[in-house]
Write a protein that holds these residues in place. Structure first.
Motif, PDB file in Angstrom:
ATOM      1  N   ILE A 161      57.208  53.957  79.295  1.00  0.00           N
ATOM      2  CA  ILE A 161      58.433  54.060  80.085  1.00  0.00           C
ATOM      3  C   ILE A 161      58.800  55.524  80.332  1.00  0.00           C
ATOM      4  O   ILE A 161      58.870  56.329  79.400  1.00  0.00           O
ATOM      5  N   ASN A 162      59.030  55.856  81.597  1.00  0.00           N
ATOM      6  CA  ASN A 162      59.576  57.163  81.960  1.00  0.00           C
ATOM      7  C   ASN A 162      61.081  56.989  82.133  1.00  0.00           C
ATOM      8  O   ASN A 162      61.542  56.330  83.065  1.00  0.00           O
ATOM      9  N   ALA A 163      61.844  57.578  81.214  1.00  0.00           N
ATOM     10  CA  ALA A 163      63.305  57.405  81.221  1.00  0.00           C
ATOM     11  C   ALA A 163      64.026  58.634  81.770  1.00  0.00           C
ATOM     12  O   ALA A 163      65.213  58.837  81.490  1.00  0.00           O
ATOM     13  N   THR A 164      63.326  59.439  82.591  1.00  0.00           N
ATOM     14  CA  THR A 164      63.918  60.675  83.105  1.00  0.00           C
ATOM     15  C   THR A 164      65.213  60.424  83.874  1.00  0.00           C
ATOM     16  O   THR A 164      66.208  61.149  83.709  1.00  0.00           O
ATOM     17  N   LYS A 165      65.228  59.394  84.709  1.00  0.00           N
ATOM     18  CA  LYS A 165      66.430  59.088  85.487  1.00  0.00           C
ATOM     19  C   LYS A 165      67.609  58.789  84.563  1.00  0.00           C
ATOM     20  O   LYS A 165      68.729  59.297  84.778  1.00  0.00           O
ATOM     21  N   THR A 166      67.385  57.983  83.551  1.00  0.00           N
ATOM     22  CA  THR A 166      68.449  57.632  82.609  1.00  0.00           C
ATOM     23  C   THR A 166      68.893  58.856  81.822  1.00  0.00           C
ATOM     24  O   THR A 166      70.089  59.047  81.559  1.00  0.00           O
ATOM     25  N   ASN A 167      67.928  59.681  81.442  1.00  0.00           N
ATOM     26  CA  ASN A 167      68.270  60.911  80.720  1.00  0.00           C
ATOM     27  C   ASN A 167      69.137  61.824  81.575  1.00  0.00           C
ATOM     28  O   ASN A 167      70.158  62.357  81.117  1.00  0.00           O
ATOM     29  N   ASN A 168      68.740  62.011  82.832  1.00  0.00           N
ATOM     30  CA  ASN A 168      69.436  62.954  83.715  1.00  0.00           C
ATOM     31  C   ASN A 168      70.803  62.445  84.156  1.00  0.00           C
ATOM     32  O   ASN A 168      71.788  63.186  84.163  1.00  0.00           O
ATOM     33  N   GLU A 169      70.866  61.163  84.565  1.00  0.00           N
ATOM     34  CA  GLU A 169      72.117  60.636  85.111  1.00  0.00           C
ATOM     35  C   GLU A 169      73.118  60.214  84.040  1.00  0.00           C
ATOM     36  O   GLU A 169      74.327  60.338  84.240  1.00  0.00           O
ATOM     37  N   LEU A 170      72.601  59.710  82.915  1.00  0.00           N
ATOM     38  CA  LEU A 170      73.495  59.124  81.913  1.00  0.00           C
ATOM     39  C   LEU A 170      73.500  59.894  80.596  1.00  0.00           C
ATOM     40  O   LEU A 170      74.170  59.497  79.645  1.00  0.00           O
ATOM     41  N   SER A 171      72.737  60.990  80.541  1.00  0.00           N
ATOM     42  CA  SER A 171      72.625  61.808  79.328  1.00  0.00           C
ATOM     43  C   SER A 171      72.122  60.989  78.133  1.00  0.00           C
ATOM     44  O   SER A 171      72.570  61.165  76.995  1.00  0.00           O
ATOM     45  N   TYR A 172      71.183  60.106  78.422  1.00  0.00           N
ATOM     46  CA  TYR A 172      70.616  59.265  77.366  1.00  0.00           C
ATOM     47  C   TYR A 172      69.435  59.966  76.698  1.00  0.00           C
ATOM     48  O   TYR A 172      68.501  60.418  77.367  1.00  0.00           O
ATOM     49  N   VAL A 173      69.471  60.029  75.359  1.00  0.00           N
ATOM     50  CA  VAL A 173      68.344  60.521  74.573  1.00  0.00           C
ATOM     51  C   VAL A 173      68.268  59.661  73.308  1.00  0.00           C
ATOM     52  O   VAL A 173      69.280  59.498  72.621  1.00  0.00           O
ATOM     53  N   PRO A 174      67.112  59.069  72.999  1.00  0.00           N
ATOM     54  CA  PRO A 174      67.016  58.296  71.752  1.00  0.00           C
ATOM     55  C   PRO A 174      67.212  59.196  70.541  1.00  0.00           C
ATOM     56  O   PRO A 174      66.760  60.350  70.533  1.00  0.00           O
ATOM     57  N   THR A 175      67.900  58.689  69.526  1.00  0.00           N
ATOM     58  CA  THR A 175      68.188  59.495  68.337  1.00  0.00           C
ATOM     59  C   THR A 175      67.146  59.302  67.243  1.00  0.00           C
ATOM     60  O   THR A 175      66.994  60.166  66.378  1.00  0.00           O
ATOM     61  N   GLU A 176      66.440  58.178  67.263  1.00  0.00           N
ATOM     62  CA  GLU A 176      65.461  57.888  66.220  1.00  0.00           C
ATOM     63  C   GLU A 176      64.048  58.210  66.701  1.00  0.00           C
ATOM     64  O   GLU A 176      63.642  57.791  67.787  1.00  0.00           O
ATOM     65  N   SER A 177      63.297  58.943  65.895  1.00  0.00           N
ATOM     66  CA  SER A 177      61.856  59.032  66.100  1.00  0.00           C
ATOM     67  C   SER A 177      61.245  57.757  65.535  1.00  0.00           C
ATOM     68  O   SER A 177      61.919  56.997  64.819  1.00  0.00           O
ATOM     69  N   PHE A 178      59.971  57.512  65.823  1.00  0.00           N
ATOM     70  CA  PHE A 178      59.377  56.317  65.225  1.00  0.00           C
ATOM     71  C   PHE A 178      59.327  56.435  63.709  1.00  0.00           C
ATOM     72  O   PHE A 178      59.547  55.452  62.989  1.00  0.00           O
ATOM     73  N   GLU A 179      59.073  57.631  63.215  1.00  0.00           N
ATOM     74  CA  GLU A 179      58.965  57.833  61.774  1.00  0.00           C
ATOM     75  C   GLU A 179      60.277  57.501  61.053  1.00  0.00           C
ATOM     76  O   GLU A 179      60.263  56.866  59.991  1.00  0.00           O
ATOM     77  N   THR A 180      61.411  57.907  61.623  1.00  0.00           N
ATOM     78  CA  THR A 180      62.690  57.605  60.978  1.00  0.00           C
ATOM     79  C   THR A 180      63.070  56.142  61.180  1.00  0.00           C
ATOM     80  O   THR A 180      63.564  55.482  60.261  1.00  0.00           O
ATOM     81  N   GLY A 181      62.833  55.633  62.391  1.00  0.00           N
ATOM     82  CA  GLY A 181      63.211  54.253  62.682  1.00  0.00           C
ATOM     83  C   GLY A 181      62.425  53.234  61.888  1.00  0.00           C
ATOM     84  O   GLY A 181      62.993  52.243  61.402  1.00  0.00           O
ATOM     85  N   ILE A 182      61.131  53.466  61.710  1.00  0.00           N
ATOM     86  CA  ILE A 182      60.325  52.487  60.976  1.00  0.00           C
ATOM     87  C   ILE A 182      60.669  52.508  59.495  1.00  0.00           C
ATOM     88  O   ILE A 182      60.655  51.466  58.824  1.00  0.00           O
ATOM     89  N   ALA A 183      61.047  53.670  58.962  1.00  0.00           N
ATOM     90  CA  ALA A 183      61.465  53.745  57.562  1.00  0.00           C
ATOM     91  C   ALA A 183      62.737  52.930  57.336  1.00  0.00           C
ATOM     92  O   ALA A 183      62.844  52.184  56.352  1.00  0.00           O
ATOM     93  N   VAL A 184      63.697  53.064  58.243  1.00  0.00           N
ATOM     94  CA  VAL A 184      64.939  52.285  58.146  1.00  0.00           C
ATOM     95  C   VAL A 184      64.639  50.791  58.271  1.00  0.00           C
ATOM     96  O   VAL A 184      65.204  49.959  57.549  1.00  0.00           O
ATOM     97  N   THR A 185      63.744  50.451  59.174  1.00  0.00           N
ATOM     98  CA  THR A 185      63.400  49.041  59.418  1.00  0.00           C
ATOM     99  C   THR A 185      62.762  48.406  58.191  1.00  0.00           C
ATOM    100  O   THR A 185      63.144  47.298  57.779  1.00  0.00           O
TER     101      THR A 185
END
Length: 220
Positions: A178-202
């Motif tokens: 997924i290319n989320a450039t449009k969402t990043n630019n227009e809505l200031s969206y950036v995921p906060t979790e890397s896979f390494e942090t997210g999978i540890a929490v999961t």
């Protein structure tokens, strides 16, 4: 809904033509077309979003990541479709929820937004990471051996021995990105979790919420 990508092809954007390759994905594409048509014909106030593969707490146990975790805890085979080289972009569920909230609050009516995690992984590599983290969890927390007595391979640091290759799924797409450039630019969206942090929490969540997932697996 976008179909599949070759190993060197650019990620899907909001301008990518829909090309679903299974009846399941075709049903999702159809719902998007209906929403678009109601906006165009009747002015229904809508926004749409497409996401990459989600993971995290409360993920149904039949899906790849929770299936691997719960099968390790029950010493069951870890089924890998085909060669395991199917690539997906993984998105932590709370990052997806934040993205949806931004689309609802700030998205332009009638527009579509991609929400991605910027985390492309082959399925077999995901399984190897989960096996490694599960081995480490049992090594560092001796109470897990009593809590999960069936997890024989994990208890001796050999979860990866449960990996079993099975016949590939019909219509199995090779790669999503997924290319989320449009969402990043227009809505200031950036995921906060890397896979390494997210999978540890999961993994930690599944280890501490056996009652929830066990009831789904045994049908109770």
């Amino acid at each position: 809904v976008y179909g599949t990508l070759g190993p060197d092809e650019a990620a899907f954007t909001e301008e990518t033509a829909y090309a679903p390759n299974s009846p399941y994905s075709a049903s999702k594409a159809a719902s998007d077309h209906l929403v678009r048509a109601y906006h165009h014909t009747y002015g229904l106030e809508v926004t749409s979003s497409n996401c990459s593969n989600n993971y995290g707490p409360y993920h149904f146990p039949e899906k790849l990541i929770p299936l691997i975790i719960t099968n390790i805890l029950n010493d069951k085979p870890l089924p890998i479709y085909g060669d395991g080289q199917q690539i997906r972009d993984w998105l932590y569920v709370e990052d997806h929820a934040r993205g949806i909230e931004l689309v609802l609050k700030k998205g332009r009516l009638g527009e579509n937004y991609n929400i991605g995690g910027n985390n492309e992984w082959a399925n077999i590599d995901i399984v190897k990471v989960v096996c490694k983290l599960m081995n480490e969890a049992f090594e560092t927390d001796s109470a897990l051996i009593q809590k999960y007595p069936n997890a024989m391979k994990a208890s001796c640091g050999k979860s990866e021995d449960l990996v079993t290759y099975v016949t590939d799924r019909a219509g199995h797409d090779r790669r999503y990105a997924i290319n989320a450039t449009k969402t990043n630019n227009e809505l200031s969206y950036v995921p906060t979790e890397s896979f390494e942090t997210g999978i540890a929490v999961t993994i930690d969540w599944y280890l501490n919420n056996q009652q929830w997932w066990a009831a789904l697996i045994d049908g109770s």
